[in-house]
Scaffold this motif. Structure first.
Motif, mmCIF file in Angstrom:
data_model
loop_
_atom_site.group_PDB
_atom_site.id
_atom_site.type_symbol
_atom_site.label_atom_id
_atom_site.label_comp_id
_atom_site.label_asym_id
_atom_site.label_seq_id
_atom_site.Cartn_x
_atom_site.Cartn_y
_atom_site.Cartn_z
ATOM 1 N N ASP A 90 -3.298 -0.571 -2.407
ATOM 2 C CA ASP A 90 -2.264 0.437 -2.155
ATOM 3 C C ASP A 90 -1.994 0.455 -0.647
ATOM 4 O O ASP A 90 -2.524 1.275 0.098
ATOM 5 C CB ASP A 90 -2.739 1.810 -2.648
ATOM 6 C CG ASP A 90 -1.633 2.861 -2.586
ATOM 7 O OD1 ASP A 90 -0.620 2.617 -1.894
ATOM 8 O OD2 ASP A 90 -1.803 3.928 -3.207
ATOM 9 N N LYS B 53 -0.708 3.740 1.036
ATOM 10 C CA LYS B 53 -1.747 4.745 1.278
ATOM 11 C C LYS B 53 -2.599 4.359 2.480
ATOM 12 O O LYS B 53 -2.935 5.215 3.327
ATOM 13 C CB LYS B 53 -2.621 4.894 0.032
ATOM 14 C CG LYS B 53 -3.710 5.944 0.147
ATOM 15 C CD LYS B 53 -4.525 6.028 -1.140
ATOM 16 C CE LYS B 53 -5.609 7.090 -1.057
ATOM 17 N NZ LYS B 53 -6.425 7.139 -2.305
ATOM 18 N N ILE C 22 -6.980 10.182 1.803
ATOM 19 C CA ILE C 22 -6.352 9.697 3.029
ATOM 20 C C ILE C 22 -7.097 10.188 4.266
ATOM 21 O O ILE C 22 -7.285 9.442 5.237
ATOM 22 C CB ILE C 22 -4.861 10.119 3.077
ATOM 23 C CG1 ILE C 22 -4.040 9.250 2.116
ATOM 24 C CG2 ILE C 22 -4.298 9.990 4.499
ATOM 25 C CD1 ILE C 22 -2.558 9.546 2.106
#
Length: 396
Positions: A5, A8, A61
């Protein structure tokens, strides 16, 4: 296995750079390499960051941002270079070294309020004090303790199975040792500036690292102070009178008489950097460190320092105020005489010339018309002529 990803991961890097802007250059210098061979994230000495897609998917995150800073810290603090200077017995246990390095980094990051994933290594887990260097922690870490994480060859210095090698033609070619040294110094300067703007905004661990990184080997302050006294012929006692900025006593005279004020001149400096084939990456990195020392004395806020990259000919000339403006082109034969003559032929000749070299070069047959300081890089560097002022630099 999931696909990386990337959005992200990039969002986490942006968050890290936004929260700690003085680390932004280092964070964005890291090249992302997706890898299913690593468990979390790891770096090699060429500033490539290997990332496990599954780890990115499973980690918030905020914690990914902390890991970005953690991995950049291994490279900024030159952990792989320092690991190679450990005793041979310690070097054999790379995971033990990695744990000690993680302890050095993580206590600073946690004290700074950053979030890190569970399972992180901290000095307190081993009964060790905070604020230490990993070399101090290694004796207190058990031999090969249970530890599945591996931050890669950019940390402990041992090549990892996932490393791509040093090749430079493709997009994952990485950062050279000279570029890495420039990144460290650029980051250290940013940390110093951030601390000066807002006291207390930079954690103590990063401040200490920045000051150690920016401390030059050569006592440039002493050398340049001497140049001010001796090289500026018009400056009796290292000062002169100028009407550009009137004396503060002028208003007391009712404006009828304008008194001059005293001015302390800074010398013009030329730095000739040996970029010949005999200068290795460590030698050039050491030279770059000394350019930082010169700039710290006369380059900030002015245009007083010219840097000439020279092998058998002058390859690049620039007036600089920051080390990242220096271009170290070259790689051929060696003749520092050419660089010295080019510096003295400038429209505004320097009062002091600093030559950074391994000493394997011809020299001018006679003393030059300015003060010449030769900084010899390496313990076996041949001596320059007796009329040159000489200092020796040992690459770290």
């Amino acid at each position: 296995m999931p696909v990386l990803d990337r959005a992200k991961l990039l969002a986490a890097r942006y968050k890290a750079a936004e929260a700690r802007p003085y680390l932004a250059s280092a964070l964005y210098a890291l090249t992302i390499v997706p890898s299913r061979d690593v468990r979390t994230m790891a770096v090699d000495r060429h500033w490539r960051c290997y990332v496990a897609p599954a780890f990115v998917e499973a980690t918030a995150i905020e914690e990914l941002a902390g890991v970005w800073i953690h991995e950049a810290a291994h490279l900024l603090r030159d952990h792989h270079g320092r690991a190679e200077r450990l005793p041979a017995a310690d070097q054999r246990d790379r995971l033990r070294i990695n744990i000690a390095q993680d302890c050095e980094i993580n206590d600073d990051l946690l004290a700074d309020g950053l979030r890190l994933p569970e399972g992180r290594m901290e000095p307190r887990l081993f009964g060790l004090p905070t604020g230490g260097l990993f070399e101090e922690y290694v004796p207190g870490i058990p031999a090969t303790p249970p530890h599945a994480l591996d931050c890669g060859s950019g940390a402990h210095g041992v090549p990892a199975p996932w490393d791509l090698g040093a090749g430079g033609a493709d997009a994952t070619g990485g950062v050279s040792p000279v570029e890495a040294e420039a990144l460290r110094r650029q980051t250290a300067e940013a940390i110093r500036a951030a601390h000066q703007r807002s006291r207390g905004s930079v954690p103590g661990g990063w401040r200490r690292w920045a000051e150690q990184t920016l401390e030059p080997v050569v006592d440039w302050r002493k050398a340049l102070t001497g140049a001010v006294r001796e090289a500026a012929a018009w400056a009796g006692g290292a000062v002169d009178y100028t009407y550009r900025r009137p004396s503060r006593r002028t208003p007391a005279l009712g404006g009828r008489v304008v008194l001059p004020s005293l001015r302390r001149p800074l010398p013009r400096v030329a730095v000739v950097v040996d970029t010949s084939g005999s200068m290795g990456d460590d030698d050039l990195a050491a030279a770059l460190a000394e350019v930082t020392g010169v700039l710290r004395e006369v380059g900030i806020g002015g245009n007083r320092v010219a840097v000439l990259a020279c092998d058998a000919d002058v390859q690049a000339v620039a007036r600089v105020t920051a080390v990242d403006q220096v271009e170290l082109a070259g790689g051929g034969g060696t003749d520092m005489t050419v660089g010295i003559r080019a510096a003295l032929a400038a429209p505004e000749p320097p009062q002091i010339v600093v030559v950074l070299t391994d000493g394997c070069t011809p020299w001018p047959a006679e003393p030059v018309t300015c003060r010449l300081i030769v900084a010899l890089i390496g313990t076996d560097a041949p001596e320059p002529p007796a009329w040159a002022e000489t200092v020796r630099i040992t690459p770290g």
